[in-house]
Write a protein that holds these residues in place. Structure first.
Motif, PDB file in Angstrom:
ATOM      1  N   SER A   1       0.815  -1.221   0.000  1.00  0.00           N
ATOM      2  CA  SER A   1       0.000   0.000   0.000  1.00  0.00           C
ATOM      3  C   SER A   1       0.845   1.265   0.000  1.00  0.00           C
TER       4      SER A   1
ATOM      5  N   GLU B   1      -5.606 -11.164   5.969  1.00  0.00           N
ATOM      6  CA  GLU B   1      -6.374 -10.800   4.782  1.00  0.00           C
ATOM      7  C   GLU B   1      -7.159  -9.514   5.015  1.00  0.00           C
ATOM      8  N   HIS B   2      -7.770  -9.396   6.200  1.00  0.00           N
ATOM      9  CA  HIS B   2      -8.505  -8.166   6.535  1.00  0.00           C
ATOM     10  C   HIS B   2      -7.560  -6.961   6.553  1.00  0.00           C
TER      11      HIS B   2
ATOM     12  N   GLN C   1      -6.559  -5.905   2.994  1.00  0.00           N
ATOM     13  CA  GLN C   1      -7.669  -5.224   2.332  1.00  0.00           C
ATOM     14  C   GLN C   1      -7.871  -3.818   2.896  1.00  0.00           C
TER      15      GLN C   1
ATOM     16  N   ASP D   1      -5.150  -1.429   1.740  1.00  0.00           N
ATOM     17  CA  ASP D   1      -5.352  -1.081   0.332  1.00  0.00           C
ATOM     18  C   ASP D   1      -6.447  -0.032   0.182  1.00  0.00           C
ATOM     19  N   GLU D   2      -7.559  -0.213   0.916  1.00  0.00           N
ATOM     20  CA  GLU D   2      -8.671   0.741   0.836  1.00  0.00           C
ATOM     21  C   GLU D   2      -8.292   2.085   1.455  1.00  0.00           C
TER      22      GLU D   2
END
Length: 278
Positions: free
Chosen positions: A129, A226-227, A230, A233-234
């Protein structure tokens, strides 16, 4: 930011413009919750924060200056309190001081038996990120345990039964904390087996504690990882797409307002029927 491990006071650590696990967990609730955290911090009473600082300092052998709360019913007491607050001194009641001392007698020897350092900051950039990350570890060991696993330690106090920690961990996202801290330590270049350990102590007599662990490859940590990926990234996308107004934009994204049906799990429904039959 070059990945680094160093000791720093809380004031300097919190001033760093980087994402920590607490902020990221709030972003997982909603972007609005993340912005609120940045502006107001966690919704925890000052007394609870002060006790936590005191307990960690006594157990880990770290922390800044601590003083007993003066008598605020007097002018002199109010003036003394203002001076203490201006100096950043942690102010606690006599009861909290006595409680923390009794608790530290139980848990301090556990940490003292593990060669390492307390309250260590780890800083690194996420290579995917691009976000700057930070974490402050309660106890970072000098090396692996006898089984070859380097375990980052975290000290928790609880009003609940320490045996209930897995349930509490799921509710408060402690698996996310564990995964985040292990991921962050990996970014410093560590390549050996790594794990995470919570030392959970009850705040009532006999002030006993339990040790709970997450391994790097367990299902709970894999799911949390995984959370985290994500969410990072968001979060990066918000800041990339709105470099000058990401806070205002994120403040418009709160909880989902779409009406939803209330449903119970099968075991909850079975329990309801069992209670009615009883």
């Amino acid at each position: 930011m070059v990945a680094e491990i160093r000791e720093m006071p809380d004031k300097d650590y919190f001033a760093l413009d980087a994402v920590d696990q607490s902020a990221l967990k709030r972003f997982m609730v909603s972007p609005l919750a993340y912005v609120d955290y940045l502006e107001h911090g966690l919704d925890v009473s000052s007394a609870a924060l002060s006790f936590g600082t005191l307990a960690h300092g006594l157990v880990l052998g770290t922390g800044g200056e601590v003083a007993l709360k003066p008598n605020l019913r007097t002018k002199a007491g109010k003036e003394e309190m203002a001076v203490l607050q201006a100096k950043g001194v942690t102010v606690v009641s006599q009861d909290d001081m006595d409680l923390a001392r009794r608790m530290s007698k139980m848990t301090a020897p556990y940490f003292q038996a593990i060669p390492g350092r307390g309250e260590v900051a780890v800083l690194a950039d996420d290579p995917v990120s691009g976000l700057a990350l930070k974490g402050k570890y309660d106890w970072l060991p000098d090396g692996p345990d006898e089984d070859g696993v380097l375990r980052i330690r975290d000290y928790k106090t609880t009003a609940d039964d320490p045996r209930d920690f897995p349930r509490v961990a799921a509710r408060l996202g402690y698996h996310i904390q564990a995964a985040f801290y292990m991921m962050l330590y990996r970014l410093t270049g560590y390549e050996g087996p790594i794990g995470f350990e919570f030392v959970v102590q009850e705040k009532k007599r006999p002030y006993d504690f339990m040790v709970w662990r997450f391994s790097e490859g367990c299902e709970e940590v894999s799911m949390a990882s995984e959370h985290i990926a994500q969410a990072l990234d968001e979060l990066a996308a918000f800041k990339r797409d709105s470099p000058d107004g990401w806070r205002q934009r994120m403040a418009g994204y709160g909880l989902d307002k779409t009406p939803k049906e209330v449903t119970f799990t099968s075991w909850q429904i079975e329990r309801e029927y069992e209670e009615m039959e009883a």
